[in-house]
Design a protein around this motif. Sequence first.
Motif, PDB file in Angstrom:
ATOM      1  N   PHE A 181       0.843  -1.191   0.000  1.00  0.00           N
ATOM      2  CA  PHE A 181       0.000   0.000   0.000  1.00  0.00           C
ATOM      3  C   PHE A 181       0.887   1.252   0.000  1.00  0.00           C
ATOM      4  N   ALA A 182       1.919   1.241   0.837  1.00  0.00           N
ATOM      5  CA  ALA A 182       2.817   2.399   0.926  1.00  0.00           C
ATOM      6  C   ALA A 182       3.609   2.583  -0.371  1.00  0.00           C
ATOM      7  N   ILE A 183       4.048   1.454  -0.968  1.00  0.00           N
ATOM      8  CA  ILE A 183       4.763   1.542  -2.251  1.00  0.00           C
ATOM      9  C   ILE A 183       3.839   2.128  -3.321  1.00  0.00           C
ATOM     10  N   LEU A 184       2.591   1.648  -3.336  1.00  0.00           N
ATOM     11  CA  LEU A 184       1.617   2.148  -4.305  1.00  0.00           C
ATOM     12  C   LEU A 184       1.425   3.649  -4.130  1.00  0.00           C
ATOM     13  N   PHE A 185       1.275   4.067  -2.875  1.00  0.00           N
ATOM     14  CA  PHE A 185       1.060   5.482  -2.564  1.00  0.00           C
ATOM     15  C   PHE A 185       2.197   6.340  -3.114  1.00  0.00           C
ATOM     16  N   GLU A 186       3.431   5.884  -2.906  1.00  0.00           N
ATOM     17  CA  GLU A 186       4.554   6.694  -3.387  1.00  0.00           C
ATOM     18  C   GLU A 186       4.677   6.640  -4.905  1.00  0.00           C
ATOM     19  N   ALA A 187       4.567   5.427  -5.468  1.00  0.00           N
ATOM     20  CA  ALA A 187       4.731   5.284  -6.914  1.00  0.00           C
ATOM     21  C   ALA A 187       3.654   6.072  -7.646  1.00  0.00           C
ATOM     22  N   LEU A 188       2.458   6.078  -7.081  1.00  0.00           N
ATOM     23  CA  LEU A 188       1.332   6.742  -7.738  1.00  0.00           C
ATOM     24  C   LEU A 188       1.593   8.232  -7.921  1.00  0.00           C
ATOM     25  N   PHE A 189       1.981   8.907  -6.837  1.00  0.00           N
ATOM     26  CA  PHE A 189       2.127  10.341  -7.067  1.00  0.00           C
ATOM     27  C   PHE A 189       3.460  10.696  -7.707  1.00  0.00           C
ATOM     28  N   ILE A 190       4.433   9.791  -7.631  1.00  0.00           N
ATOM     29  CA  ILE A 190       5.654  10.038  -8.395  1.00  0.00           C
ATOM     30  C   ILE A 190       5.352   9.938  -9.889  1.00  0.00           C
ATOM     31  N   LEU A 191       4.573   8.919 -10.275  1.00  0.00           N
ATOM     32  CA  LEU A 191       4.250   8.779 -11.697  1.00  0.00           C
ATOM     33  C   LEU A 191       3.415   9.954 -12.184  1.00  0.00           C
ATOM     34  N   THR A 192       2.519  10.452 -11.341  1.00  0.00           N
ATOM     35  CA  THR A 192       1.742  11.630 -11.732  1.00  0.00           C
ATOM     36  C   THR A 192       2.668  12.815 -11.963  1.00  0.00           C
ATOM     37  N   ALA A 193       3.669  12.961 -11.085  1.00  0.00           N
ATOM     38  CA  ALA A 193       4.638  14.048 -11.272  1.00  0.00           C
ATOM     39  C   ALA A 193       5.435  13.826 -12.543  1.00  0.00           C
ATOM     40  N   VAL A 194       5.790  12.554 -12.832  1.00  0.00           N
ATOM     41  CA  VAL A 194       6.597  12.273 -14.022  1.00  0.00           C
ATOM     42  C   VAL A 194       5.829  12.628 -15.291  1.00  0.00           C
ATOM     43  N   ASP A 195       4.553  12.198 -15.403  1.00  0.00           N
ATOM     44  CA  ASP A 195       3.904  12.500 -16.689  1.00  0.00           C
ATOM     45  C   ASP A 195       3.432  13.948 -16.806  1.00  0.00           C
ATOM     46  N   SER A 196       2.954  14.540 -15.693  1.00  0.00           N
ATOM     47  CA  SER A 196       2.576  15.950 -15.847  1.00  0.00           C
ATOM     48  C   SER A 196       3.827  16.814 -15.982  1.00  0.00           C
ATOM     49  N   GLY A 197       4.929  16.407 -15.336  1.00  0.00           N
ATOM     50  CA  GLY A 197       6.193  17.131 -15.494  1.00  0.00           C
ATOM     51  C   GLY A 197       6.708  17.034 -16.923  1.00  0.00           C
ATOM     52  N   THR A 198       6.557  15.845 -17.529  1.00  0.00           N
ATOM     53  CA  THR A 198       6.979  15.685 -18.916  1.00  0.00           C
ATOM     54  C   THR A 198       6.158  16.593 -19.822  1.00  0.00           C
ATOM     55  N   ARG A 199       4.859  16.698 -19.538  1.00  0.00           N
ATOM     56  CA  ARG A 199       4.001  17.609 -20.315  1.00  0.00           C
ATOM     57  C   ARG A 199       4.474  19.051 -20.177  1.00  0.00           C
ATOM     58  N   SER A 200       4.725  19.467 -18.924  1.00  0.00           N
ATOM     59  CA  SER A 200       5.204  20.846 -18.728  1.00  0.00           C
ATOM     60  C   SER A 200       6.524  21.056 -19.455  1.00  0.00           C
TER      61      SER A 200
END
Lengths: 697, 66
Positions: free
Chosen positions: A482-501
């Motif tokens: 659960f904790a791994i999912l929590f971290e990976a989830l918002f890291i991936l959100t940062a990765v793809d929205s960051g790539t867009r920016s």
Amino acid sequence: MFVLDMDWRAGEKGRAMLRKHGIWILVAALGAVALGVVALSRGEQINALWMLTAAVCTYLVAYRYYSRFVAEDVALLSGNRVTPAVAQNDGLDYVPTNKYVLFGHHFAAIAGAGPLVGPVLAAQLGYLPSILWIIIGAVVGGCVQDFIILVMSTRRGGRSLGEMIREEFGQVAGVTAQIGTFAIMIIILAVLALIVVKALAHSPWGTFTVAATVPIAILMGLYTRFIQPARIAEVSIGGFVLMMLATVGGQYVAASPTLAPWFTLTEVQVCWVLIIYGIVASTLPVWLLLAPRGYLSTFMKIGVIVLLAIGLVLARPMLEMPATTKFIDGTGPVWTGPVFPFLFITIACGAVSGFHALISSGTTPKQIADERDARLIGYGAMLMESFVAVMALISACVLNPSIYFTMNSPGAVVGTTAESAATAVTKMGFPADAQEIKHTADQIGEASIISRAGGAPTLAVGMAHIFSRVIGEHLMAFWYHFAILFEALFILTAVDSGTRSGRFMLQDLIGGAIPAFRRTSALIPNLVATTLCVAAWGFFLYQGATDPLGGVNTLWPLFALSNQMLAGIALTFATVALIKTRRARFAWVTGLPAVWLLICTMTAGLMKIFSPDPALGFVAQARAYSAAIAEGRFMGPAKTVDQMRQIVQNGWVDAALCAFFVVMTLVVVLIGVKTALAALKDADATARLDPSYVPSI
Amino acid sequence: MAELAHVLKLVRDGARLMVGVQSYEAYLTHMRAHHPDREPMTEVEFFENRMKAQYGEAGKGGFRCC
């Protein structure tokens, strides 16, 4: 404030003062006692609640007194000055917003993986150096930066930090800062993605769970698009339930001989999956993947932070890590370098984060209804972020140090078996037991916990440890994933929205030469810019994932260094703006943290480039391995000549990047100092767009 | 009760703003007060407008912190 007390009767006056300050004297006393326990206990374990109490009391007193001083005396906040949200209200981007609502928005935007990872890595020094810097750095540095930049941007129509620097310091400094910001963003994306790589490699349960979030988010996107538009709550709850099912289901995937191999990936494989994912996710329509996954990651982030705080209070764990370890001499296995300057680099976002200056000059200043709200939003949200860092530090320090060092040391040090790890960690001075290492891996449902660097797995084990003390040991594997999912989830959100920016930034930059490139909806420029952006962070990610030396111990210092440099730049800008608006007598408020951060980052940057110790200096490292190749001898931990060549190449690339950051910071800061000196000489100088300028009375 | 409703509204607005969606009521109020001649966006149009703004074409927004 005492002078304003107009009552002439001494007794009445004393009682009034006591009413006003009494409760704060108690809070301060409690905080001092807690801090004393944390700082002075030697050789005996202390309860994590002492650390929590010391932090919270300091935050409360700092908020009540210091932030008020900054708000009233330094920034001269006033309810009479019209904010952009009111003046330019358009119901969309500029909207006067309730301060508590805006606090939530701002906190959700600044909180990320940084405050979670930095303290975990810094825990190799013991808990004491880290806790002190997290608390002190935040109340006098990070919070002040976020707050002052928010105020300055609000007073300049919601302009971004880059625009403000250009206006006050001129074109050269502005462009330098913008290119620097882009480079920092690339490094952030690479290091965040590397944390995911380290957490998911060889973990079918974790990989399955995180992979499942993609179809879940797409389902949510389709539902929001075609069935029930604009219903964020119901689609998020539905998505969350599916995600929990995926987390539980992961263990059956990991146990299945047919399915498990599909989700058991090496580090290089996870790396390629992320690179391809980055290209696809950032070019898809946002409603399909990005927006719905944003809901899941944002709400889960806030939820887990609250849950962890409750869990800590209920579990009241003891800190197993000593106050200081012998690694304060700079020889630690997690990262190399002496306490000064590297503690102040490694902790990063939990104490000060330059990136917050970008958020504070982003959407938040356009929604502030009353200038005085900036104190709660700017200063308060950063206190909260610092509190998250304290919780992350506690999560790492409640683990047995032998487990901590087993998980965070590079494979070259601890080997690949429980026995080799136990021997190596015992040699470090932390008696380790191979059985316990195996037992911990079993408990969390993973094949191995050896050398799972990057902070996320350690934090996840710590969180699982805390939650299972409250609810029961049998759920430990669930909590870990659960904790791994929590971290990976918002890291991936940062990765793809960051790539867009990043893609838009690049299209804008290239568009300067080829105007057709600016058309963000056109397919070719879109794909070219996205690919370039992903290639940039993918290069560093691949370098980190294949680095024989471990990767995280190279890339994290680079990221943290650049982030603290950005903070130094933002605080320099704030100092110059204060001087220009005739408030030079308060310039120390932002000037002192700026000077401290610049001293730390310049020292660290130069040490990373020029230190003669190959474990610390990039150039020395490249030279040492070059020499070994020339002499035809092997140099550990590299196992092949190719690996040695790779270390040489990494060393030169990282040294060049480091030099770029140092030069970029120096250019902006020197132009800032020049601007400030000119302003001091010129009686009429005012910050160009700061309407708060009041002629000296 | 009125206070509880107010707090719940704040929580709802806060949660929506965290994912970049401003208050639709505030938008309607603004449009009625300042642009009574213009047809305001429907709630769904407003929602899509906000999503586009957050992951903006301008290169701003969308980026969450490290």
